[in-house]
Design an enzyme around this catalytic site. Structure first.
Site, PDB file in Angstrom:
ATOM      1  N   ASP A   2       0.859  -1.184   0.000  1.00 52.53           N
ATOM      2  CA  ASP A   2       0.000   0.000   0.000  1.00 52.53           C
ATOM      3  C   ASP A   2       0.896   1.235   0.000  1.00 52.53           C
ATOM      4  OD1 ASP A   2      -1.720   2.149   1.040  1.00 52.53           O
ATOM      5  OD2 ASP A   2      -3.141   0.519   1.441  1.00 52.53           O
ATOM      6  N   TYR A  11     -11.906  14.456  -4.817  1.00 53.11           N
ATOM      7  CA  TYR A  11     -11.037  13.727  -5.744  1.00 53.11           C
ATOM      8  C   TYR A  11     -10.213  14.698  -6.598  1.00 53.11           C
ATOM      9  CZ  TYR A  11      -9.576  10.835  -9.681  1.00 53.11           C
ATOM     10  OH  TYR A  11      -8.825  10.210 -10.644  1.00 53.11           O
ATOM     11  N   VAL A  52     -10.912   7.757 -18.937  1.00 53.71           N
ATOM     12  CA  VAL A  52     -10.330   6.613 -19.625  1.00 53.71           C
ATOM     13  C   VAL A  52     -11.335   5.452 -19.626  1.00 53.71           C
ATOM     14  CG1 VAL A  52      -8.320   5.097 -19.712  1.00 53.71           C
ATOM     15  CG2 VAL A  52      -8.115   7.397 -18.714  1.00 53.71           C
TER      16      VAL A  52
HETATM   17  C1  UD1 Z   1     -13.813  12.038 -13.330  1.00 45.77           C
HETATM   18  C2  UD1 Z   1     -12.745  12.762 -14.146  1.00 45.77           C
HETATM   19  C3  UD1 Z   1     -11.816  11.749 -14.777  1.00 45.77           C
HETATM   20  C4  UD1 Z   1     -11.289  10.793 -13.730  1.00 45.77           C
HETATM   21  C5  UD1 Z   1     -12.438  10.103 -13.041  1.00 45.77           C
HETATM   22  C6  UD1 Z   1     -11.970   9.153 -11.950  1.00 45.77           C
HETATM   23  C7  UD1 Z   1     -13.882  14.765 -14.937  1.00 45.77           C
HETATM   24  C8  UD1 Z   1     -14.347  15.511 -16.117  1.00 45.77           C
HETATM   25  N1  UD1 Z   1     -13.377  13.559 -15.197  1.00 45.77           N
HETATM   26  O1  UD1 Z   1     -14.628  11.358 -14.193  1.00 45.77           O
HETATM   27  O2  UD1 Z   1     -10.722  12.433 -15.367  1.00 45.77           O
HETATM   28  O3  UD1 Z   1     -10.469   9.856 -14.334  1.00 45.77           O
HETATM   29  O4  UD1 Z   1     -13.237  11.111 -12.428  1.00 45.77           O
HETATM   30  O5  UD1 Z   1     -13.020   8.407 -11.446  1.00 45.77           O
HETATM   31  O6  UD1 Z   1     -13.898  15.236 -13.825  1.00 45.77           O
HETATM   32  N2  UD1 Z   1     -22.854   8.786 -14.951  1.00 45.77           N
HETATM   33  C9  UD1 Z   1     -24.142   8.412 -15.275  1.00 45.77           C
HETATM   34  N3  UD1 Z   1     -24.558   7.183 -14.889  1.00 45.77           N
HETATM   35  C10 UD1 Z   1     -23.796   6.308 -14.172  1.00 45.77           C
HETATM   36  C11 UD1 Z   1     -22.468   6.709 -13.852  1.00 45.77           C
HETATM   37  C12 UD1 Z   1     -22.034   7.968 -14.254  1.00 45.77           C
HETATM   38  O7  UD1 Z   1     -24.882   9.162 -15.896  1.00 45.77           O
HETATM   39  O8  UD1 Z   1     -24.262   5.204 -13.858  1.00 45.77           O
HETATM   40  C13 UD1 Z   1     -22.384  10.101 -15.412  1.00 45.77           C
HETATM   41  C14 UD1 Z   1     -21.757  10.967 -14.329  1.00 45.77           C
HETATM   42  O9  UD1 Z   1     -22.737  11.680 -13.603  1.00 45.77           O
HETATM   43  C15 UD1 Z   1     -20.866  11.859 -15.175  1.00 45.77           C
HETATM   44  C16 UD1 Z   1     -20.434  10.947 -16.350  1.00 45.77           C
HETATM   45  O10 UD1 Z   1     -21.359   9.874 -16.362  1.00 45.77           O
HETATM   46  O11 UD1 Z   1     -21.589  12.957 -15.694  1.00 45.77           O
HETATM   47  C17 UD1 Z   1     -19.049  10.373 -16.173  1.00 45.77           C
HETATM   48  O12 UD1 Z   1     -18.953   9.828 -14.852  1.00 45.77           O
HETATM   49  P1  UD1 Z   1     -17.710   8.923 -14.409  1.00 45.77           P
HETATM   50  O13 UD1 Z   1     -17.519   7.839 -15.391  1.00 45.77           O
HETATM   51  O14 UD1 Z   1     -17.928   8.569 -12.989  1.00 45.77           O
HETATM   52  O15 UD1 Z   1     -16.476   9.878 -14.571  1.00 45.77           O
HETATM   53  P2  UD1 Z   1     -16.211  11.439 -14.165  1.00 45.77           P
HETATM   54  O16 UD1 Z   1     -16.712  11.706 -12.802  1.00 45.77           O
HETATM   55  O17 UD1 Z   1     -16.615  12.308 -15.293  1.00 45.77           O
END
Ligand code: UD1
Length: 312
Positions: free
Chosen positions: A56, A144, A174
């Site tokens: 860790d 985060y 990613v």
């Molecule tokens: C963020 C960061 C990214 C990082 C990641 C780590 C930004 C722009 N990006 O990603 O660089 O690597 O955190 O975890 O800040 N969503 C849905 N339904 C779901 C899950 C998610 O609609 O079931 C939506 C979220 O509300 C969001 C989008 O999908 O608007 C992307 O979410 P997610 O894949 O969690 O990544 P970010 O939070 O954008």
């Protein structure tokens, strides 16, 4: 032989980087991973060629001898997820900030040539201007994002104060094979893949018109490797995105077409801490690192879907 360390190397992105390094002919690749979000299975095909240290990064004393004398440390170990950092901020704070400090300190004291640090596009927050360029003032809007930004500041200061070569790469959403869809905090595209193949309904938070610069994992691995060898980049920060952006509604439509199904999503309230739009300016990474993303969104989604279909 040069020792290469990948922290978080049993994770989704880290294991792709390990495979990319082995393909390049690096023959002493060692992984530091506590297997909290990563898993040994991700390294299954390459297990005989990689040494896995189940450690860790919060344990400074344990990781220092492993990092000692390495040529490059790719520091990807982290607890990802914006909502997870809001729901349970202490572990992500400790790993993403304290653990990152431990990695930089071990590298500086252990004579490491360069550390490539996995930073995050979340540092930008909701800037009005797109694409997001590295010179913009950061506006983190979740724990985060703050944690990943602190890691960037440490990267820069370990260069200026301690002479350690560091390069911070801001990853942009990613996706790809091996991304674990098994948690509510999983990346949205892994959840979309699971729902698509199970013929279940995804939930989209908000109106689905938020957009992301979705980046295929092999492109991210490639730019990490380039950041380890590029010249005149120490102490700097680069976007590691694709330079495009796609809405969640668009992606879900493309995936339905690929599968020949019709599954309308359910829309829920917008997620706390969410950024509305995200898109990288890739000019600096192209100029200084030779960054050259290979995968269009369609190609990346197709490869990812094939992997989930046959493996997950
Ligand atoms: C963020 C960061 C990214 C990082 C990641 C780590 C930004 C722009 N990006 O990603 O660089 O690597 O955190 O975890 O800040 N969503 C849905 N339904 C779901 C899950 C998610 O609609 O079931 C939506 C979220 O509300 C969001 C989008 O999908 O608007 C992307 O979410 P997610 O894949 O969690 O990544 P970010 O939070 O954008």
């Amino acid at each position: 032989m040069k020792k290469i360390i990948v922290t978080g190397g049993a994770g989704f992105i880290g294991s792709a980087l390990v495979r990319a390094l082995l393909v390049r002919g690096e023959d002493e690749v060692e992984v530091i991973d506590n297997l909290l979000t990563g898993c040994e299975h991700n390294l299954k095909e390459v297990a005989s060629r990689v040494r896995l240290h189940k450690l860790d990064i919060r344990d400074a004393q344990a990781i220092a001898p492993v990092i000692l004398g390495a040529d490059v440390v790719y520091h990807l170990a982290a607890i990802p997820s914006v909502p997870r950092s809001i729901a349970d901020p202490i572990p992500s704070h400790e790993i993403n900030i304290d653990g990152t400090f431990n990695v930089f300190r071990a590298a500086a004291q252990g004579g490491v040539r360069r550390v490539v640090y996995a930073a995050s596009s979340s540092a930008y927050g909701d800037t009005e201007v797109l694409p997001k360029t590295e010179s913009m003032a950061p506006r983190p809007q979740s724990p985060y994002a703050v944690q990943k930004l602190v890691g960037e500041y440490y990267a820069s200061v370990f260069h200026s104060c301690f002479g350690l070569e560091t390069v911070a790469l801001r990853f942009f959403n990613v996706y790809g094979p091996r991304q674990d869809p098994g948690s509510p905090y999983s990346g949205v595209l892994s959840l979309f893949m699971k729902h698509l193949l199970n013929r279940t309904t995804p939930t989209i938070f908000g109106d689905g018109e938020q957009s992301r610069d979705f980046t295929y994992v092999e492109d991210v691995a490639a730019v990490c490797v380039k950041a380890a060898v590029a010249t005149d980049v120490a102490g700097k920060i680069y976007n590691a995105g694709n330079g495009g952006r796609f809405t969640l509604n668009f992606i879900w439509d493309v995936l339905q077409k690929m599968e020949g199904v019709h599954i309308p999503p359910v829309y829920g309230p917008p997620r706390e801490g969410d950024v509305r739009h995200s898109m990288a300016d890739t000019a600096s990474a192209i100029a200084d690192l030779g960054h050259a993303p290979q995968f269009s969104i369609e190609e990346g989604l197709r490869r990812t879907l094939d992997w989930y279909r046959t493996t997950a």
